[in-house]
Design a protein around this motif. Structure first.
Motif, mmCIF file in Angstrom:
data_model
loop_
_atom_site.group_PDB
_atom_site.id
_atom_site.type_symbol
_atom_site.label_atom_id
_atom_site.label_comp_id
_atom_site.label_asym_id
_atom_site.label_seq_id
_atom_site.Cartn_x
_atom_site.Cartn_y
_atom_site.Cartn_z
ATOM 1 N N ALA A 128 0.811 -1.210 0.000
ATOM 2 C CA ALA A 128 0.000 0.000 0.000
ATOM 3 C C ALA A 128 0.851 1.270 0.000
ATOM 4 O O ALA A 128 0.463 2.282 -0.588
ATOM 5 C CB ALA A 128 -0.928 -0.007 1.205
ATOM 6 N N TRP A 129 1.991 1.238 0.669
ATOM 7 C CA TRP A 129 2.866 2.412 0.642
ATOM 8 C C TRP A 129 3.309 2.714 -0.789
ATOM 9 O O TRP A 129 3.466 3.870 -1.180
ATOM 10 C CB TRP A 129 4.099 2.196 1.527
ATOM 11 N N SER A 130 3.553 1.673 -1.557
ATOM 12 C CA SER A 130 3.962 1.865 -2.944
ATOM 13 C C SER A 130 2.930 2.691 -3.699
ATOM 14 O O SER A 130 3.256 3.663 -4.384
ATOM 15 C CB SER A 130 4.132 0.499 -3.621
ATOM 16 N N GLU A 131 1.671 2.306 -3.567
ATOM 17 C CA GLU A 131 0.608 3.025 -4.269
ATOM 18 C C GLU A 131 0.508 4.466 -3.786
ATOM 19 O O GLU A 131 0.333 5.396 -4.571
ATOM 20 C CB GLU A 131 -0.722 2.302 -4.057
ATOM 21 N N ARG A 132 0.630 4.641 -2.474
ATOM 22 C CA ARG A 132 0.517 5.992 -1.909
ATOM 23 C C ARG A 132 1.638 6.900 -2.431
ATOM 24 O O ARG A 132 1.405 8.044 -2.804
ATOM 25 C CB ARG A 132 0.573 5.883 -0.383
ATOM 26 N N GLY A 140 4.093 6.865 -12.649
ATOM 27 C CA GLY A 140 2.991 6.258 -11.928
ATOM 28 C C GLY A 140 3.115 4.755 -11.806
ATOM 29 O O GLY A 140 2.552 4.150 -10.883
ATOM 30 N N SER A 141 3.856 4.137 -12.695
ATOM 31 C CA SER A 141 4.062 2.691 -12.625
ATOM 32 C C SER A 141 5.262 2.334 -11.762
ATOM 33 O O SER A 141 5.568 1.154 -11.563
ATOM 34 C CB SER A 141 4.255 2.115 -14.032
ATOM 35 N N GLU A 154 4.943 13.688 3.562
ATOM 36 C CA GLU A 154 3.681 14.391 3.343
ATOM 37 C C GLU A 154 2.473 13.465 3.283
ATOM 38 O O GLU A 154 1.338 13.926 3.455
ATOM 39 C CB GLU A 154 3.771 15.224 2.056
ATOM 40 N N THR A 155 2.694 12.193 3.054
ATOM 41 C CA THR A 155 1.556 11.264 2.988
ATOM 42 C C THR A 155 1.452 10.374 4.207
ATOM 43 O O THR A 155 0.430 9.687 4.385
ATOM 44 C CB THR A 155 1.643 10.370 1.726
#
Length: 398
Positions: A221-225, A275-276, A299-300
Motif C-alpha cells: 500500500a505504501w507503494s501506491e501511496r 505512476g508505474s 507528506e503522505t
C-alpha cells in the motif's frame, strides 16, 4: 475557577449525566457509550475540586449512569486494557488480558500546526489528519472493528477492537506506529532489484521485524501511496511555465539547469511511467528522486501520538462523557458522519439560554458557530459559551 463558578459548572455536568440537558439547536447530544467488556476495565475520573481517582471497577462504581449523575466528574476515563481484577491498585496485580489499540491525534502536535491557528482551524487540520490516518487503519492494515471519537478537546481518537490487536505488546504496537508514520523508510530501496518475499501485509503484526518488506517502494500500500504523490507532484510541475518550473527544480541539491530541463521533460511526457514506479526515466538524477521520495513519505504519512498507541494499559476518555476543559461532549462518530461533523457545533450540549458572566480581561473564542470577542467586564453570553469560557479560566459567574 472560583468556588461559585465551579459549583455551577459541576451542577450542569450533573444535569447532563441525569439526561436533563438538551440543546436541540445543536442536534441530538446523546449520552454516554459503554465500552466493550466494561466490567473488565479500570475506571478513573477527575473531580472538580482537583485530583484523579483511579483503580476502580464498575462493581465499585455501581450503575454507570447513576454514578456519573451523583459524582458529576470533570473528566471520565476507562482503560484500553481488560483485566481479571481491574480494581487492584498495583498494575502487576490486575491480571492483564489484552488491550484495544488506540490512536490519538492532538491538533497542537500536528506537523502543519501553526502558532496563530484559531481553535476552529486547529480542529479542521486535525480532521484532515484523522481521515489520512483512517486510510492506513482501515485500508493498509485492514482493521474493521473500529470506533472514531472526537475527544471533546483538541483532537480525535480511533479505537481498534479487532481480535488481532488484543494480545499485542508494546513492541508490536510500535511497529504499527512506525508503519503509519513511514519511520525507517529508505529511499534507496526504490532502486533495488531485489525481490521482497511474502505478500501478507499484516505479517508484521505478529512481532516479526519486517519494516523493509512493508516500506519498500516496490509492492504494498505504501507503494501506491507514494506513486500517487509522485504523479501529483509531476502534474503540478508540468503545469508551471517553463522558467518557473526550471527555477523550482533547481531548488533541489545538485540540480542544475540542464538536469532541470530534463526533469521537466520527464514530468510532462512520461508521467505514466512514474505512476508505474519507473524512476529510471531520468538517468543521473537518483539524488533528486531520493529526496522526492522522502518528501512523499513525509507528506503522505499519518500522524499519531506514539506513547498512546504503544501503551497496553492506557486510560482513554469515555465516549459520550463531557470534556472537563471545554464542556463539549466526547462524540462517538459513525464513518459516514465524519465529513459533516463540526465539533464546535456538533459537540455542544448546553443551551442557548443567556448567562451573565464576568471577564477580568478581554476574551476571544469561537464556539457554537459564533465568535465571542469582548472586553473585560460583565456581559451575557449563551450558556454553552459561558461554560466553555469558565472551564478555560476566562469567565466566571457574576
Amino acid at each position: 475557577m472560583d468556588d461559585r463558578t465551579r459549583a455551577y459548572v459541576r451542577g450542569r455536568f450533573g444535569d447532563y449525566y441525569r439526561g436533563t440537558v438538551s440543546a436541540p439547536e445543536f442536534g441530538d447530544t446523546g449520552g454516554v457509550v459503554d465500552p466493550r467488556a466494561p466490567d473488565d476495565r479500570e475506571w478513573a475520573y477527575v473531580v472538580f475540586s482537583g485530583g484523579m481517582v483511579r483503580h476502580k471497577s464498575l462493581l465499585d462504581l455501581g450503575s454507570l449512569d447513576g454514578w456519573l449523575a451523583d459524582t458529576k466528574p470533570q473528566h471520565v476515563y476507562y482503560s484500553s486494557a481488560r483485566y481479571d481484577r481491574p480494581e487492584a491498585s498495583a498494575m502487576s496485580d490486575k491480571g492483564w488480558k489484552g488491550a484495544d489499540l488506540i490512536f490519538d491525534l492532538d491538533a497542537d502536535h500536528l506537523r502543519d500546526a501553526e502558532p496563530d491557528d484559531t481553535y476552529a482551524e486547529m480542529l479542521a487540520k486535525c480532521k484532515d489528519a484523522l481521515l489520512n490516518l483512517l486510510s492506513f487503519v482501515e485500508g493498509d492494515l485492514g482493521f474493521e472493528d473500529t470506533l472514531v471519537v472526537f475527544s471533546g478537546g483538541r483532537g480525535y481518537h480511533i479505537h481498534v477492537y479487532d481480535d488481532r490487536v488484543q494480545s499485542l505488546g508494546s513492541d508490536a504496537r510500535r511497529e504499527i506506529v512506525d508503519y503509519v508514520k513511514g519511520t525507517g523508510f529508505r529511499a534507496e530501496h526504490a532502486f533495488s532489484s531485489e525481490t521482497v518475499a511474502g505478500s501478507d501485509r499484516n505479517e508484521w503484526m505478529h512481532g516479526r521485524k519486517s519494516s523493509t518488506q512493508l516500506q519498500r517502494l516496490r509492492g504494498g500500500a505504501w507503494s501506491e501511496r507514494i506513486r500517487d504523490w509522485l504523479v501529483g507532484y509531476a502534474n503540478e510541475v508540468a503545469s508551471m511555465e517553463d522558467d518557473e518550473a526550471v527555477e523550482h527544480l533547481r531548488g533541489y541539491d545538485n540540480v542544475g539547469e540542464k538536469k532541470a530541463d530534463k526533469l521537466l521533460e520527464v514530468f510532462r511526457d512520461r508521467r505514466e511511467e512514474i505512476g508505474s514506479g519507473n524512476l529510471d526515466v531520468a538517468r543521473g538524477a537518483r539524488g533528486f528522486w531520493e529526496t522526492l521520495l522522502l518528501r512523499a513519505v513525509e507528506e503522505t504519512s499519518a500522524e499519531t501520538d506514539e506513547p498512546v498507541t504503544t501503551d497496553t494499559r492506557r486510560l482513554i476518555r469515555l465516549p459520550g462523557s463531557l470534556h472537563g476543559g471545554t464542556g463539549f461532549r466526547v462524540v462517538p462518530l459513525g464513518r459516514g458522519e465524519l465529513d459533516g461533523f463540526d465539533p464546535l457545533r456538533d459537540a455542544v450540549v448546553f443551551s442557548n439560554r443567556e448567562q451573565t458572566v464576568v471577564a477580568d480581561e478581554a476574551v476571544e473564542f469561537e464556539v457554537g458557530g459564533r465568535r465571542f470577542n469582548t472586553e473585560a467586564g460583565e456581559f451575557s453570553v449563551p450558556e454553552y459559551a459561558a461554560i466553555f469560557g469558565m472551564l478555560r479560566g476566562d469567565l466566571r459567574l457574576r
